[in-house]
Design a protein around this motif. Structure first.
Motif, PDB file in Angstrom:
ATOM      1  N   ALA A  86      -6.008  -0.347  -1.101  1.00 32.33           N
ATOM      2  CA  ALA A  86      -4.914   0.513  -1.559  1.00 32.33           C
ATOM      3  C   ALA A  86      -5.220   1.106  -2.930  1.00 32.33           C
ATOM      4  O   ALA A  86      -4.989   2.294  -3.185  1.00 32.33           O
ATOM      5  CB  ALA A  86      -3.607  -0.273  -1.595  1.00 32.33           C
ATOM      6  N   ASN A 106      -5.662   4.929  -5.230  1.00 31.03           N
ATOM      7  CA  ASN A 106      -4.594   5.105  -6.218  1.00 31.03           C
ATOM      8  C   ASN A 106      -5.121   5.729  -7.509  1.00 31.03           C
ATOM      9  O   ASN A 106      -6.261   5.513  -7.892  1.00 31.03           O
ATOM     10  CB  ASN A 106      -3.945   3.753  -6.516  1.00 31.03           C
ATOM     11  CG  ASN A 106      -2.839   3.834  -7.539  1.00 31.03           C
ATOM     12  OD1 ASN A 106      -3.084   3.721  -8.734  1.00 31.03           O
ATOM     13  ND2 ASN A 106      -1.631   4.039  -7.081  1.00 31.03           N
ATOM     14  N   PRO A 161       0.770  -1.244   0.000  1.00 24.28           N
ATOM     15  CA  PRO A 161       0.000   0.000   0.000  1.00 24.28           C
ATOM     16  C   PRO A 161       0.803   1.297   0.000  1.00 24.28           C
ATOM     17  O   PRO A 161       0.416   2.235  -0.713  1.00 24.28           O
ATOM     18  CB  PRO A 161      -0.862  -0.131   1.270  1.00 24.28           C
ATOM     19  CG  PRO A 161      -1.109  -1.598   1.382  1.00 24.28           C
ATOM     20  CD  PRO A 161       0.190  -2.227   0.950  1.00 24.28           C
TER      21      PRO A 161
END
Length: 418
Positions: A238, A242, A207
């Motif tokens: 994660a 992103n 992560p």
């Protein structure tokens, strides 16, 4: 006695009033007495060289001695200070010289060699080679956790590598974690391949590399890493924040229906990933249902591989309904999913209605029937379709010949128009 008193008197007269003689016990300018004649008075003569020295005595007395046993102590300049008008410039020059003395290790080779020496490992020549390049290709080297610990020391320093391919190196959770942690302060790596390394719980170190405003990773290969539903959640959490990863390969893992739920949630709430490979997992029909639901809202995903997941006819019914709505998918791979004619009829309608789909792979599914229910309708209905895989699908040869001819003509027309 008369001559000695005369000499002392002359000496006292030469010393200016109010000042002490420079050296009370030494006469630096002695007089030499010589008789003019046997009967004449005694004459006094000065030595010219000594007289010249004496005339400069005041200057010599104030100048400190810089050598010899009794030399006056010389004050050393403070560290980093240089006297004179050019002191500041000289300081910078001194700093530059100091930096020049230290070895420059932008590639991380020295750090790698030092770590190998500390751990009693033989350095790998290919590691030293690739540390100087942008693309590090170290697949199938069997480095293990110890070998990658030395490499990690070099990667912490390295500033050139942008692609890191470390598939099949027996890293395990420990080795994968060490490698990922070595990259957490670097934002130059755009592609990471840790496939076939039994990563497992080591994914917890991933992560930080995917954090927003830090990550530049665009391609992530995690194939064959014994990732289960728990790891699927860590990964999806994660990726939900992103903004850079567009290619994700999590094939040959252990994602079940719950893992499909996490992946579906990711696709439904984000529009970053463009290619997703989830082949050879255990999604089953319910997992396919979660992903199908996400495809109704997601128009960013262009390539989806969910082959070899045991999706069955129920999964195809859910997927067919989603394809009729989806407007972004271009390639769809559904090989070996226990699809029969029942499920394919609904899937075919979705393929025909889809406006973006250009390629469908249906190999190793028992669609069956001499007419291949729905196949002709899918091909004729979707004018943008240019490829359809039907190997080992129990479809009549005549139908396959028809499909191949139509799709070949479309590809030819696309090629001539380009």
């Amino acid at each position: 006695h008369a001559m000695e008193e005369s000499t002392d008197a002359n000496t006292r007269q030469e010393t200016p009033p109010g000042e002490e003689p420079a050296f009370a016990d030494v006469d630096e300018n002695p007089r030499i007495t010589t008789p003019d004649s046997e009967d004449g008075p005694t004459a006094t003569t000065e030595q010219p060289a000594l007289t010249a020295v004496t005339s400069q005595r005041s200057g010599l007395r104030e100048a400190p001695r810089t050598s010899g046993r009794w030399a006056a102590p010389v004050e050393e300049p403070e560290e980093g200070s240089v006297s004179g008008s050019d002191g500041e410039a000289s300081n910078h020059e001194a700093e530059d010289l100091s930096d020049a003395d230290e070895p420059h290790d932008s590639y991380g080779k020295l750090a790698y060699l030092t770590k190998c020496d500390d751990m009693g490992l033989n350095p790998v020549s290919q590691v030293l080679k690739y540390l100087e390049q942008e693309d590090m290709q170290l697949t199938h080297y069997g480095m293990g956790p110890r070998g990658v610990a030395a490499l990690a020391a070099g990667l912490q320093v390295n500033s050139t590598i942008s692609t890191l391919r470390m598939a099949d190196n027996h890293l395990g959770a420990e080795g994968c974690s060490l490698l990922l942690l070595s990259l957490k302060n670097k934002n130059s790596v755009t592609e990471i391949d840790l496939s076939d390394n039994s990563m497992g719980k080591g994914i917890a170190a991933l992560p930080p590399l995917l954090a927003p405003k830090f990550s530049v990773v665009t391609t992530l290969h995690l194939r064959g890493n014994k990732l289960g539903d728990r790891e699927a959640k860590i990964l999806c959490d994660a990726l939900s924040q992103n903004t850079t990863v567009t290619y994700l390969d999590v094939s040959v893992n252990q994602f079940s229906e719950k893992g499909g739920h996490f992946i579906g949630g990711l696709l439904e709430t984000t529009a970053i990933v463009k290619e997703l490979n989830m082949a050879w997992n255990n999604l089953r029909a319910k997992g396919c249902g979660h992903i199908s639901q996400a495809l109704k809202a997601n128009s960013a995903l262009e390539v989806l591989n969910i082959g070899w997941n045991g999706l069955g006819d129920d999964g195809m019914i859910a997927l067919g309904e989603a394809l009729a709505i989806n407007t972004g998918l271009v390639e769809l791979m559904l090989s070996s999913n226990s699809i029969s004619g029942k499920g394919f009829v609904v899937l075919a309608k979705g393929i025909a209605a889809n406006v973006s789909l250009a390629s469908v792979e249906l190999d190793h599914n028992n669609i069956g029937g001499s007419d291949g229910p729905g196949i002709r309708e899918a091909v004729d209905g979707n004018k943008g379709l240019v490829a359809m895989g039907l190997s080992n699908c129990n479809v009549a040869d005549e139908l396959r010949t028809y499909v191949d001819a139509v799709l070949f003509q479309r590809r030819k027309q696309q090629g001539s128009s380009q």
